[in-house]
Design a protein around this motif. Structure first.
Motif, PDB file in Angstrom:
ATOM      1  N   ASP A  86       0.827  -1.207   0.000  1.00  0.00           N
ATOM      2  CA  ASP A  86       0.000   0.000   0.000  1.00  0.00           C
ATOM      3  C   ASP A  86       0.863   1.259   0.000  1.00  0.00           C
ATOM      4  O   ASP A  86       0.623   2.182  -0.774  1.00  0.00           O
ATOM      5  CB  ASP A  86      -0.921   0.004   1.224  1.00  0.00           C
ATOM      6  N   ILE A  87       1.853   1.299   0.891  1.00  0.00           N
ATOM      7  CA  ILE A  87       2.754   2.438   1.011  1.00  0.00           C
ATOM      8  C   ILE A  87       4.183   1.913   1.054  1.00  0.00           C
ATOM      9  O   ILE A  87       4.467   0.936   1.760  1.00  0.00           O
ATOM     10  CB  ILE A  87       2.506   3.255   2.307  1.00  0.00           C
ATOM     11  N   ALA A  88       5.085   2.534   0.314  1.00  0.00           N
ATOM     12  CA  ALA A  88       6.511   2.205   0.408  1.00  0.00           C
ATOM     13  C   ALA A  88       7.281   3.465   0.764  1.00  0.00           C
ATOM     14  O   ALA A  88       6.929   4.574   0.332  1.00  0.00           O
ATOM     15  CB  ALA A  88       7.024   1.617  -0.904  1.00  0.00           C
ATOM     16  N   LEU A  89       8.313   3.295   1.568  1.00  0.00           N
ATOM     17  CA  LEU A  89       9.199   4.386   1.949  1.00  0.00           C
ATOM     18  C   LEU A  89      10.621   3.874   1.951  1.00  0.00           C
ATOM     19  O   LEU A  89      10.844   2.687   1.707  1.00  0.00           O
ATOM     20  CB  LEU A  89       8.815   4.959   3.316  1.00  0.00           C
ATOM     21  N   THR A  90      11.579   4.747   2.198  1.00  0.00           N
ATOM     22  CA  THR A  90      12.979   4.337   2.078  1.00  0.00           C
ATOM     23  C   THR A  90      13.679   4.318   3.424  1.00  0.00           C
ATOM     24  O   THR A  90      13.379   5.110   4.321  1.00  0.00           O
ATOM     25  CB  THR A  90      13.744   5.269   1.122  1.00  0.00           C
ATOM     26  N   ARG A  91      14.638   3.404   3.528  1.00  0.00           N
ATOM     27  CA  ARG A  91      15.439   3.271   4.743  1.00  0.00           C
ATOM     28  C   ARG A  91      16.674   4.158   4.642  1.00  0.00           C
ATOM     29  O   ARG A  91      17.312   4.239   3.593  1.00  0.00           O
ATOM     30  CB  ARG A  91      15.864   1.815   4.936  1.00  0.00           C
ATOM     31  N   ARG A  92      17.012   4.816   5.741  1.00  0.00           N
ATOM     32  CA  ARG A  92      18.220   5.628   5.807  1.00  0.00           C
ATOM     33  C   ARG A  92      19.292   4.834   6.557  1.00  0.00           C
ATOM     34  O   ARG A  92      19.097   4.456   7.722  1.00  0.00           O
ATOM     35  CB  ARG A  92      17.946   6.948   6.531  1.00  0.00           C
ATOM     36  N   ALA A  93      20.415   4.605   5.924  1.00  0.00           N
ATOM     37  CA  ALA A  93      21.485   3.837   6.551  1.00  0.00           C
ATOM     38  C   ALA A  93      22.211   4.679   7.590  1.00  0.00           C
ATOM     39  O   ALA A  93      22.406   5.885   7.418  1.00  0.00           O
ATOM     40  CB  ALA A  93      22.472   3.352   5.491  1.00  0.00           C
ATOM     41  N   SER A 102      21.492   5.635  10.747  1.00  0.00           N
ATOM     42  CA  SER A 102      20.834   6.526  11.702  1.00  0.00           C
ATOM     43  C   SER A 102      19.872   5.718  12.550  1.00  0.00           C
ATOM     44  O   SER A 102      18.863   5.215  12.057  1.00  0.00           O
ATOM     45  CB  SER A 102      20.073   7.646  10.977  1.00  0.00           C
ATOM     46  N   ARG A 103      20.172   5.604  13.830  1.00  0.00           N
ATOM     47  CA  ARG A 103      19.267   4.886  14.726  1.00  0.00           C
ATOM     48  C   ARG A 103      18.069   5.748  15.105  1.00  0.00           C
ATOM     49  O   ARG A 103      16.944   5.258  15.210  1.00  0.00           O
ATOM     50  CB  ARG A 103      20.030   4.467  16.000  1.00  0.00           C
ATOM     51  N   ARG A 104      18.288   7.051  15.268  1.00  0.00           N
ATOM     52  CA  ARG A 104      17.191   7.935  15.684  1.00  0.00           C
ATOM     53  C   ARG A 104      16.180   8.134  14.566  1.00  0.00           C
ATOM     54  O   ARG A 104      14.970   8.199  14.819  1.00  0.00           O
ATOM     55  CB  ARG A 104      17.738   9.296  16.136  1.00  0.00           C
ATOM     56  N   MET A 105      16.658   8.233  13.319  1.00  0.00           N
ATOM     57  CA  MET A 105      15.760   8.455  12.175  1.00  0.00           C
ATOM     58  C   MET A 105      16.121   7.468  11.068  1.00  0.00           C
ATOM     59  O   MET A 105      16.740   7.838  10.072  1.00  0.00           O
ATOM     60  CB  MET A 105      15.856   9.907  11.707  1.00  0.00           C
ATOM     61  N   PRO A 106      15.756   6.192  11.246  1.00  0.00           N
ATOM     62  CA  PRO A 106      16.184   5.164  10.284  1.00  0.00           C
ATOM     63  C   PRO A 106      15.406   5.157   8.973  1.00  0.00           C
ATOM     64  O   PRO A 106      15.774   4.433   8.051  1.00  0.00           O
ATOM     65  CB  PRO A 106      15.944   3.857  11.051  1.00  0.00           C
ATOM     66  N   PHE A 107      14.344   5.963   8.889  1.00  0.00           N
ATOM     67  CA  PHE A 107      13.547   6.026   7.660  1.00  0.00           C
ATOM     68  C   PHE A 107      13.491   7.465   7.182  1.00  0.00           C
ATOM     69  O   PHE A 107      13.527   8.402   7.988  1.00  0.00           O
ATOM     70  CB  PHE A 107      12.135   5.483   7.896  1.00  0.00           C
ATOM     71  N   ASN A 108      13.387   7.632   5.877  1.00  0.00           N
ATOM     72  CA  ASN A 108      13.444   8.973   5.282  1.00  0.00           C
ATOM     73  C   ASN A 108      12.076   9.337   4.725  1.00  0.00           C
ATOM     74  O   ASN A 108      11.453   8.544   4.009  1.00  0.00           O
ATOM     75  CB  ASN A 108      14.490   9.000   4.165  1.00  0.00           C
ATOM     76  N   SER A 109      11.625  10.545   5.035  1.00  0.00           N
ATOM     77  CA  SER A 109      10.310  10.992   4.581  1.00  0.00           C
ATOM     78  C   SER A 109      10.378  11.738   3.251  1.00  0.00           C
ATOM     79  O   SER A 109       9.373  12.324   2.827  1.00  0.00           O
ATOM     80  CB  SER A 109       9.671  11.896   5.643  1.00  0.00           C
ATOM     81  N   VAL A 156       9.528  -1.311   2.760  1.00  0.00           N
ATOM     82  CA  VAL A 156      10.681  -0.433   2.982  1.00  0.00           C
ATOM     83  C   VAL A 156      11.713  -0.708   1.895  1.00  0.00           C
ATOM     84  O   VAL A 156      12.162  -1.853   1.727  1.00  0.00           O
ATOM     85  CB  VAL A 156      11.284  -0.634   4.383  1.00  0.00           C
ATOM     86  N   LEU A 157      12.087   0.336   1.164  1.00  0.00           N
ATOM     87  CA  LEU A 157      13.015   0.231   0.043  1.00  0.00           C
ATOM     88  C   LEU A 157      14.409   0.700   0.453  1.00  0.00           C
ATOM     89  O   LEU A 157      14.574   1.475   1.403  1.00  0.00           O
ATOM     90  CB  LEU A 157      12.520   1.084  -1.129  1.00  0.00           C
ATOM     91  N   ASP A 158      15.386   0.253  -0.298  1.00  0.00           N
ATOM     92  CA  ASP A 158      16.769   0.663  -0.061  1.00  0.00           C
ATOM     93  C   ASP A 158      16.952   2.143  -0.394  1.00  0.00           C
ATOM     94  O   ASP A 158      16.737   2.569  -1.534  1.00  0.00           O
ATOM     95  CB  ASP A 158      17.700  -0.186  -0.926  1.00  0.00           C
ATOM     96  N   GLY A 159      17.355   2.922   0.606  1.00  0.00           N
ATOM     97  CA  GLY A 159      17.511   4.354   0.392  1.00  0.00           C
ATOM     98  C   GLY A 159      18.623   4.709  -0.563  1.00  0.00           C
ATOM     99  O   GLY A 159      18.533   5.720  -1.277  1.00  0.00           O
ATOM    100  N   ASP A 160      19.679   3.914  -0.623  1.00  0.00           N
ATOM    101  CA  ASP A 160      20.775   4.208  -1.541  1.00  0.00           C
ATOM    102  C   ASP A 160      20.379   4.018  -2.997  1.00  0.00           C
ATOM    103  O   ASP A 160      21.076   4.491  -3.897  1.00  0.00           O
ATOM    104  CB  ASP A 160      21.983   3.318  -1.221  1.00  0.00           C
ATOM    105  N   THR A 161      19.270   3.338  -3.232  1.00  0.00           N
ATOM    106  CA  THR A 161      18.781   3.126  -4.588  1.00  0.00           C
ATOM    107  C   THR A 161      17.629   4.060  -4.937  1.00  0.00           C
ATOM    108  O   THR A 161      17.604   4.654  -6.015  1.00  0.00           O
ATOM    109  CB  THR A 161      18.309   1.669  -4.769  1.00  0.00           C
ATOM    110  N   TYR A 162      16.700   4.238  -3.997  1.00  0.00           N
ATOM    111  CA  TYR A 162      15.471   4.969  -4.285  1.00  0.00           C
ATOM    112  C   TYR A 162      15.378   6.320  -3.564  1.00  0.00           C
ATOM    113  O   TYR A 162      14.345   6.978  -3.656  1.00  0.00           O
ATOM    114  CB  TYR A 162      14.263   4.113  -3.927  1.00  0.00           C
TER     115      TYR A 162
END
Length: 287
Positions: free
Chosen positions: A117-124, A126-133, A199-205
């Motif tokens: 339904d929703i996909a977002l990206t992971r930020r490598a 960062s423990r405090r903000m592991p996902f990117n908006s 959750v998608l790879d942030g270095d790619t997407y």
């Protein structure tokens, strides 16, 4: 491939502020224009929307005028307005809800054939903000999913993160929703209140260069490039050289070197401005 719509947000900074000086390098509405052109070069584009207070008409972009967010509540107010957009506009196509400072170098529309339904990206790193908006992939297989997901974000900030409602709340709420509220159903796939979250790879997407220092030596080998921070000044040259006419007249090595040196000098000049501009992100607690 699915035809995809784009939704971005841009508010003009107050004149005379460091943020206004940064914005003058490449205004948000111009970022959105380049972003849309890059997307259409690699993907079928349905409609592009720009939410905000910009009075500058941009060809091919549908304006969504909204009032300026309340002081100290930028992130929360943007999420509220995105929620309201999807409440009034049931998605007929997949959507990308994204920052305007992105360029697309490879297709992403094929992602919507997947079961989420929703996909977002992971930020490598960062423990405090592991996902990117910075970018969300909103599938339209469940027409109510977008409104529900944005309602969850708004409610979580209002309940838990009002001290960060001005800037980082959108990042912190993703960690809370994914790590505390969701159930893992497969690697990088979660179930959240009936929604499937991928959750998608942030270095790619959602790639951003280390230390905000891009290079002009070769076309980026990523799907989505995010020109955050001081690397904003690189966005137009990257579009011009690698997307608009790069295939027909690529920069010669000496040309890349000269332009790269100029851009790096500009990046260094901008550092004090960015340090002062961070004052706008100071959290304000609601009363």
């Amino acid at each position: 491939m699915s035809s995809v719509s784009l939704l971005s947000t841009y508010f003009r900074p107050k004149p005379g502020t460091p943020a206004a000086a940064i914005d003058a390098i490449l205004r948000g509405d111009e970022q959105a224009r380049l972003m849309g052109l890059s997307f259409a070069a690699a993907n079928p584009l349905s409609k592009q929307y720009l939410m905000g207070d910009s009075a500058v008409p941009v060809e091919g972009i549908i304006p969504l005028p909204v009032a300026e967010p309340a002081a100290g509540f930028l992130t929360l107010d943007i999420l509220r307005r995105q929620r309201d957009f999807f409440a009034l506009n049931t998605p007929a196509t997949p959507f990308l809800v994204c920052d305007p400072d992105l360029l697309f170098f490879k297709p992403v529309s094929e992602l919507f054939a997947d079961d989420f339904d929703i996909a977002l990206t992971r930020r490598a790193g960062s423990r405090r903000m592991p996902f990117n908006s910075g970018i969300f992939f909103v599938n339209n297989r469940n027409p109510q999913a977008a409104e529900r997901f944005w309602s969850m974000q708004v409610a979580a900030i209002e309940d838990r993160f009002m001290g960060d409602a001005g800037w980082y709340g959108d990042q912190l709420v993703l960690r809370h929703l994914i790590e505390d509220e969701a159930t893992v159903i497969a690697p990088d796939r979660y179930r959240l209140q009936g929604l499937t979250i991928r959750v998608l790879d942030g270095d790619t997407y959602n790639f951003s260069p280390d230390r905000e220092h891009p290079y002009l030596f070769r076309r980026p080998d990523v799907h989505v490039y995010h020109f955050k921070g001081r690397c904003r000044s690189y966005m137009e040259p990257f579009y011009r050289h690698f997307i608009a006419d790069g295939a027909r007249s690529p920069l010669r090595p000496i040309g890349r070197l000269i332009e790269g040196v100029r851009l790096d000098m500009e990046r260094s000049r901008l550092k004090p401005l960015y340090l002062r501009a961070r004052e706008r992100s100071a959290p304000k607690t609601a009363t």
